[in-house]
Design a protein around this motif. Structure first.
Motif, short mmCIF file in Angstrom:
data_model
loop_
_atom_site.label_atom_id
_atom_site.label_comp_id
_atom_site.label_asym_id
_atom_site.label_seq_id
_atom_site.Cartn_x
_atom_site.Cartn_y
_atom_site.Cartn_z
N UNK A 1 -18.88 -24.71 -22.03
CA UNK A 1 -17.50 -24.27 -22.09
C UNK A 1 -16.68 -25.18 -21.17
N UNK A 2 -15.50 -25.56 -21.60
CA UNK A 2 -14.61 -26.38 -20.77
C UNK A 2 -13.35 -25.61 -20.47
N UNK B 1 -19.19 -19.31 -20.91
CA UNK B 1 -17.74 -19.18 -20.79
C UNK B 1 -17.34 -19.44 -19.35
N UNK B 2 -16.10 -19.83 -19.16
CA UNK B 2 -15.62 -20.13 -17.82
C UNK B 2 -15.61 -18.88 -16.95
N UNK B 3 -15.35 -17.73 -17.54
CA UNK B 3 -15.34 -16.48 -16.77
C UNK B 3 -16.68 -16.27 -16.08
N UNK C 1 -19.05 -24.34 -29.43
CA UNK C 1 -20.30 -23.88 -30.04
C UNK C 1 -20.17 -22.51 -30.69
N UNK C 2 -19.41 -21.62 -30.07
CA UNK C 2 -19.17 -20.28 -30.64
C UNK C 2 -17.73 -20.12 -31.09
N UNK D 1 -9.01 -19.69 -33.53
CA UNK D 1 -9.73 -20.96 -33.47
C UNK D 1 -9.47 -21.75 -34.75
N UNK D 2 -8.53 -22.69 -34.68
CA UNK D 2 -8.26 -23.57 -35.82
C UNK D 2 -7.79 -24.92 -35.29
N UNK D 3 -7.69 -25.90 -36.18
CA UNK D 3 -7.29 -27.25 -35.77
C UNK D 3 -5.95 -27.26 -35.05
N UNK D 4 -4.98 -26.57 -35.62
CA UNK D 4 -3.64 -26.56 -35.04
C UNK D 4 -3.67 -26.06 -33.59
#
Length: 161
Positions: free
Chosen positions: A5-6, A67-69, A113-114, A147-150
């Motif tokens: 996760x970033x 995840x960052x959390x 990944x998810x 979660x989409x390209x835009x």
């Protein structure tokens, strides 16, 4: 194996706390600006973005596990791998605990990944139990972004084409 996760965003530190601990915090920030110092989960880069009358704003980037959390739980913890050689982290953790100082964070977390893309606001508090420090993470705001390209391009986690 965990998905990476970033996260990127801003941390806010109280100006009075910063003024009392300026050299330590500046050294802590400088530590994360040296490339060889970030080969693990957690913060990998920090820079001072702005100093206001009330706060120090720190722009950061980091990589996490799942995840960052979950990664935030170890940002100000003792006994982890990083604490063995990052003396600034160890001392800053101690001072945050002694002063009961919280750090507010706003960040975007991207885990391809998810297919997770979220914006969060969280408050970090340093707690101590049986002689060891750990990070209490309180998620104040949690916004799932479709979660989409835009949206990946609009939030800056990927470049557009």
């Amino acid at each position: 194996m965990a998905n990476i996760s970033s996260a990127s965003g801003t941390m806010y530190i109280d100006r009075t706390f910063y003024d009392r601990n300026k050299k330590l915090i500046d050294d802590w920030v400088k530590f994360y600006q040296t490339p060889q110092n970030h080969d693990w989960y957690g913060i990998s880069y920090i820079e001072i973005e702005k100093l206001t009358e009330d706060e120090l704003w720190l722009r950061f980037y980091g990589d996490g596990r799942w995840s960052w959390e979950n990664t935030l739980e170890r940002v100000f913890a003792s006994g982890d791998f990083e604490s063995q050689f990052n003396l600034y982290k160890t001392e800053l953790t101690k001072r945050l605990y002694e002063d009961k100082q919280s750090i507010l964070m706003e960040y975007k977390d991207y885990e391809p990944g998810c297919e997770i893309l979220v914006e969060r606001e969280a408050t970090l508090n340093v707690e101590k139990y049986k002689g060891k420090y750990y990070t209490e993470v309180i998620v104040d705001t949690d916004i799932d972004i479709k979660y989409n390209d835009y949206n990946r391009v609009a939030t800056g986690v990927e470049e557009g084409y």
